[in-house]
Design an enzyme around this catalytic site. Structure first.
Site, PDB file in Angstrom:
ATOM      1  N   GLU A   1       0.662  -1.358   0.147  1.00 60.26           N
ATOM      2  CA  GLU A   1      -0.526  -0.131  -0.193  1.00 60.26           C
ATOM      3  C   GLU A   1       1.076   1.349  -0.010  1.00 60.26           C
ATOM      4  O   GLU A   1       0.363   2.308  -0.538  1.00 60.26           O
ATOM      5  CB  GLU A   1      -1.569  -0.488   1.085  1.00 60.26           C
ATOM      6  CG  GLU A   1      -1.986  -1.013   1.547  1.00 60.26           C
ATOM      7  CD  GLU A   1      -3.090  -1.591  -0.063  1.00 60.26           C
ATOM      8  OE1 GLU A   1      -3.151  -0.795  -0.678  1.00 60.26           O
ATOM      9  OE2 GLU A   1      -3.080  -2.763  -0.292  1.00 60.26           O
TER      10      GLU A   1
ATOM     11  N   ASP B   1       2.677  -1.031 -16.906  1.00 59.16           N
ATOM     12  CA  ASP B   1       2.912  -0.368 -15.571  1.00 59.16           C
ATOM     13  C   ASP B   1       4.082   1.277 -14.826  1.00 59.16           C
ATOM     14  O   ASP B   1       3.761   1.405 -13.645  1.00 59.16           O
ATOM     15  CB  ASP B   1       3.437  -1.482 -13.772  1.00 59.16           C
ATOM     16  CG  ASP B   1       5.266  -1.547 -13.444  1.00 59.16           C
ATOM     17  OD1 ASP B   1       5.253  -1.209 -15.145  1.00 59.16           O
ATOM     18  OD2 ASP B   1       5.267  -2.372 -12.919  1.00 59.16           O
TER      19      ASP B   1
HETATM   20  N1  ARG Z   1      -4.887  -4.281  -1.819  1.00 58.02           N
HETATM   21  C1  ARG Z   1      -4.101  -4.963  -1.521  1.00 58.02           C
HETATM   22  C2  ARG Z   1      -5.366  -6.274  -1.477  1.00 58.02           C
HETATM   23  O1  ARG Z   1      -6.269  -5.917  -0.692  1.00 58.02           O
HETATM   24  C3  ARG Z   1      -3.266  -5.897  -0.992  1.00 58.02           C
HETATM   25  C4  ARG Z   1      -2.425  -7.295  -1.104  1.00 58.02           C
HETATM   26  C5  ARG Z   1      -1.853  -7.235  -0.631  1.00 58.02           C
HETATM   27  N2  ARG Z   1      -0.980  -8.561  -0.578  1.00 58.02           N
HETATM   28  C6  ARG Z   1      -0.236  -9.497   0.328  1.00 58.02           C
HETATM   29  N3  ARG Z   1       0.529  -9.548  -0.204  1.00 58.02           N
HETATM   30  N4  ARG Z   1       0.043  -8.335   1.412  1.00 58.02           N
HETATM   31  O2  ARG Z   1      -6.394  -7.116  -2.225  1.00 58.02           O
HETATM   32 ZN    ZN Z   2      -2.927  -2.488  -4.688  1.00 56.93          ZN
HETATM   33 CA    CA Z   3       6.706  -2.881 -17.092  1.00 55.50          CA
END
Ligand code: ARG
Ligand code: ZN
Ligand code: CA
Length: 249
Positions: free
Chosen positions: A165, A185
């Site tokens: 995040e 990206d």
């Molecule tokens: N914004 C993503 C979600 O809430 C966060 C992903 C985080 N991934 C992790 N391996 N901690 O789905």
């Molecule tokens: Zn994300």
């Molecule tokens: Ca790339």
């Protein structure tokens, strides 16, 4: 290549039960993970991707509050609300949440139960100061590698949700660009990928090359992630360096 940039952090804990009112040790474990991941001192770093980088960005809990008083960098609020969703209610005192500290001076983190299986969410640079920052559910904030008795839920119990995040907060996109092979990206040293990878899909190929499932901006499990790249470093530092939209942090 620049200097070390240290970002002051305030953590707003909003809880509906004692588990969600996470300990100072659990909060500090998350700050420690951020510093390790962004400085590439994480013990699980590997040499698989030569473009892996030390971003030279660090984080510390604020020790002065917006009124100039000393603080431990954590605010706590009890609430009867048990899930908060993703519409920023936790950022508004008028909706039972906690207003941000001056977003030009602090990285605001809200820790409250989002619900709906969402681990965390972030606001990109350039948005409203009133809602700027990152939000994580308490069971994904902190690392079980750094203490015991923490309220954490595997396989997202190593603090990588907040690393991810904060990547968004500093302008990083998901590594697959949220689209197919033609969607980027905006980082040249991350391989093009057609979709999120889950679990630990090491060796998965898409768009003609191996996906960088170990990147913090994929959707792999925490234990599978271990790098940002030089291109991501440059993109993050562009918003923090002179002229960048988060320069004042
Ligand atoms: N914004 C993503 C979600 O809430 C966060 C992903 C985080 N991934 C992790 N391996 N901690 O789905
Ligand atoms: Zn994300
Ligand atoms: Ca790339």
């Amino acid at each position: 290549d620049g200097q070390i940039i240290t970002i002051p952090v305030v953590v707003h804990v909003i809880y509906s039960n004692s588990q969600e009112n996470i300990s100072m040790a659990q909060i500090q474990s998350q700050i420690d993970v951020l510093n390790e991941d962004f400085r590439r001192t994480n013990s699980d770093a590997t040499n698989k991707w030569s473009q892996a980088a030390d971003t030279q960005i660090e984080f510390k809990l604020a020790n002065v509050d917006p009124n100039g008083n000393s603080t431990n960098g954590v605010t706590r609020k009890s609430s009867t609300r048990t899930s908060w969703g993703t519409n920023d209610a936790m950022k508004k005192a008028s909706q039972g949440g906690v207003n941000p500290w001056n977003a030009a001076e602090y990285l605001n983190m809200w820790v409250c139960n989002i619900g709906g299986g969402i681990l965390g969410y972030a606001q990109f640079p350039g948005g409203s100061a009133a809602t700027d920052g990152v939000v994580m559910s308490p069971q994904y904030f902190g690392s079980s590698d750094k203490g015991s008795g923490f309220y954490l839920s595997a396989p997202f119990d190593k603090g990588r949700t907040t690393t991810h995040e904060v990547g968004h907060f500093l302008n990083l996109r998901h590594i697959w660009g949220d689209g197919g092979c033609s969607v980027d990206d905006f980082v040249s040293d991350t391989p093009t990928s057609d979709a999120a990878n889950y679990n630990c899909a090491t060796g998965h190929v898409s768009c003609g090359s191996e996906d960088m499932v170990q990147n913090y901006m994929d959707y792999s499990d925490d234990a599978c992630m271990n790098l940002f790249t030089t291109g991501q470093k440059n993109r993050m530092r562009a918003v923090l360096d002179p002229g960048g939209s988060r320069r004042s942090l």
